[in-house]
Write a protein that holds these residues in place. Structure first.
Motif, PDB file in Angstrom:
ATOM      1  N   ASN A 155       0.858  -1.182   0.000  1.00 24.44           N
ATOM      2  CA  ASN A 155       0.000   0.000   0.000  1.00 24.44           C
ATOM      3  C   ASN A 155       0.904   1.246   0.000  1.00 24.44           C
ATOM      4  N   PRO A 156       0.717   2.208  -0.895  1.00 28.01           N
ATOM      5  CA  PRO A 156      -0.408   2.377  -1.812  1.00 28.01           C
ATOM      6  C   PRO A 156      -0.118   1.999  -3.264  1.00 28.01           C
ATOM      7  N   THR A 157       1.085   1.513  -3.561  1.00 22.36           N
ATOM      8  CA  THR A 157       1.486   1.400  -4.964  1.00 22.36           C
ATOM      9  C   THR A 157       1.175   0.056  -5.607  1.00 22.36           C
ATOM     10  N   ALA A 343     -12.282   9.446  -3.075  1.00 21.96           N
ATOM     11  CA  ALA A 343     -12.361   9.079  -1.658  1.00 21.96           C
ATOM     12  C   ALA A 343     -11.210   8.149  -1.321  1.00 21.96           C
ATOM     13  N   THR A 344     -10.837   8.144  -0.036  1.00 20.19           N
ATOM     14  CA  THR A 344      -9.823   7.198   0.416  1.00 20.19           C
ATOM     15  C   THR A 344     -10.478   5.832   0.644  1.00 20.19           C
ATOM     16  N   SER A 345      -9.680   4.875   1.069  1.00 26.72           N
ATOM     17  CA  SER A 345     -10.045   3.481   1.287  1.00 26.72           C
ATOM     18  C   SER A 345     -10.001   2.710  -0.032  1.00 26.72           C
ATOM     19  N   LEU A 346     -10.363   1.440   0.033  1.00 23.14           N
ATOM     20  CA  LEU A 346     -10.250   0.554  -1.124  1.00 23.14           C
ATOM     21  C   LEU A 346     -11.064  -0.702  -0.884  1.00 23.14           C
ATOM     22  N   GLY A 347     -11.239  -1.476  -1.946  1.00 21.72           N
ATOM     23  CA  GLY A 347     -11.849  -2.788  -1.830  1.00 21.72           C
ATOM     24  C   GLY A 347     -13.340  -2.847  -2.071  1.00 21.72           C
ATOM     25  N   ARG A 356      -2.955  10.389  -2.993  1.00 19.48           N
ATOM     26  CA  ARG A 356      -2.644   9.739  -1.716  1.00 19.48           C
ATOM     27  C   ARG A 356      -2.077  10.713  -0.687  1.00 19.48           C
ATOM     28  N   PHE A 357      -1.434  11.759  -1.143  1.00 19.79           N
ATOM     29  CA  PHE A 357      -0.860  12.775  -0.255  1.00 19.79           C
ATOM     30  C   PHE A 357      -1.923  13.370   0.663  1.00 19.79           C
ATOM     31  N   GLN A 358      -3.188  13.393   0.218  1.00 21.91           N
ATOM     32  CA  GLN A 358      -4.261  13.949   1.039  1.00 21.91           C
ATOM     33  C   GLN A 358      -4.499  13.112   2.297  1.00 21.91           C
ATOM     34  N   SER A 359      -4.220  11.811   2.230  1.00 24.77           N
ATOM     35  CA  SER A 359      -4.379  10.919   3.380  1.00 24.77           C
ATOM     36  C   SER A 359      -3.065  10.652   4.093  1.00 24.77           C
ATOM     37  N   ASP A 360      -1.984  10.615   3.335  1.00 24.95           N
ATOM     38  CA  ASP A 360      -0.673  10.289   3.896  1.00 24.95           C
ATOM     39  C   ASP A 360       0.346  11.312   3.409  1.00 24.95           C
TER      40      ASP A 360
END
Length: 398
Positions: A155-157, A343-347, A356-360
């Motif tokens: 995660n995340p790549t 939105a963040t998350s997955l699955g 991804r920078f917005q979450s991490d």
């Protein structure tokens, strides 16, 4: 080259539907009800009635208090145990399961490199109770008592790592290997086959599959170790809630339909996007927007001979990364799309996309993470193609 299919590890819809049949019988609900009770009426004592502390928590014949067991979470754990080739225990969230693993494993040092930021933060919280527990990299030298915490795919790549290599390395000094297999649930990857000692999933993601529950899962090889985890969970207080347990069991019934579809679509999308990476244009995607696409199917064989398809035997991970040439493109893209939700998350069954920078904040601000849902591949391509073209128009005006 597509991953090899091993029928012995094929995810079975029959197992997903019927692994908990022992808890059903004549007159029982076909679809289990949501249990909201915290406690259960005691049975009248007779000579052969076991007290609560002696009950079989893995296959309880009755329940005492929902912090110990309840019907729906027990059934979900039966299904998870069957499909993961071990003994599975559920938790209130993925990070709750990560912390429980640390408490159980009691590492002298943790070896971890990159991966989900939440696990790194959980390790820091755990260190508060353990003094200055060293954290090293997975390619540093190991010592007795080490736990190698390997997330694969990453995660995340979305790149894969060689489980067997790190299993051999840490076992050589008497350490243990924890695999975070969130990005590759069954039938994609079976970590015990390659030497894992414990497997973790954020069940929020593919096991839940509908973006509507929080869940963590730990899977171990023996019932004795499961019992130790269950006892600790009881007093850590990190069990799943009743509604979440019901949502999880409902979702597991269709795992074999969702994940292979998401895997196939993601691989197709990653290869399509990769044609336009590195300054190229392709199939309507303008040149100069995509720098690199990151996905296990694009890795190839490494210097040690590891080829991801051997490990990802049931398909490629449905979540992957894409690095744009400029930060502004990564910031704009999620909001130019119709079918991908920003939105963040997955699955989940819906495709998600984020800068991804917005979450991490530790990630490259040019990095996009894409979680592919169950939509049609060609619709997702058209959506991305149109969004890239809109960004290219805006680029021309800058």
């Amino acid at each position: 080259m597509a991953p090899k299919t091993d029928d012995s590890n094929r995810l079975s819809g029959t197992d997903l539907i019927h692994s908990d049949d022992e808890f059903q019988g004549p007159g029982h609900d076909v679809s289990p009800s949501i249990s909201v009770t915290t406690t259960f009426r005691a049975t009248k004592p007779v000579d052969d009635t076991a007290p609560a502390h002696e009950a079989d928590a893995f296959a309880p014949s009755r329940h005492f208090y929902s912090r110990y067991t309840q019907n729906v979470s027990t059934r979900a754990e039966k299904v998870l145990s069957k499909i993961n080739d071990g003994y599975a225990l559920t938790y209130a969230s993925g990070l709750a399961s990560a912390y429980a693993a640390l408490v159980h494993l009691k590492p002298k040092r943790v070896a971890i490199t990159k991966g989900y930021m939440g696990v790194h933060a959980s390790i820091e919280v755990y260190k508060r109770s353990r003094g200055d527990m060293p954290v090293i990299g997975i390619d540093d030298e190991f010592q007795p008592g080490d736990v190698c915490w390997l997330e694969t795919p990453l995660n995340p790549t979305g790149e894969a790592r060689d489980i067997k290599y790190y299993a051999d390395k840490v076992h050589a000094v008497g350490g243990r290997l924890m695999i975070d297999s969130t990005f590759a649930p069954p039938p994609l990857q079976y970590p015990f086959k390659w030497g894992a000692d414990m497997v973790m999933h954020s069940g929020t993601k593919y096991f839940g599959g509908h973006s509507d529950l929080l869940c963590g899962v730990l899977v171990v090889r023996t019932i004795d170790e499961w019992q130790q985890l269950w006892t600790a969970r009881t007093f850590l207080g990190s069990m799943m809630g009743s509604l979440e347990s019901w949502l999880l069991l409902r979702s597991l019934r269709t795992l074999h339909l969702r994940v292979p579809r998401q895997s196939e679509t993601a691989a197709g999308l990653a290869h399509w996007l990769n044609q336009a990476a590195g300054g190229r244009s392709a199939d309507g995607i303008p040149a100069g927007l995509i720098d690199k696409v990151c996905h296990s199917s694009l890795q190839g064989k490494d210097a040690r001979g590891f080829e991801p398809s051997s490990q990802l035997e049931g398909g490629w991970n449905p979540t992957f990364g894409m690095i744009m040439t400029k930060e502004i493109y990564a910031r704009l893209l999620p909001h130019e799309l119709k079918y991908f939700v920003p939105a963040t998350s997955l699955g989940g069954v819906e495709s998600l996309i984020e800068q991804r920078f917005q979450s991490d904040p530790n990630e490259d601000p040019r990095l996009i993470r894409i979680s592919v849902g169950v939509e049609d591949l060609e619709d997702l391509k058209r959506d991305l193609r149109r969004a890239f073209q809109e960004i290219a128009k805006a680029k021309a005006k800058l």
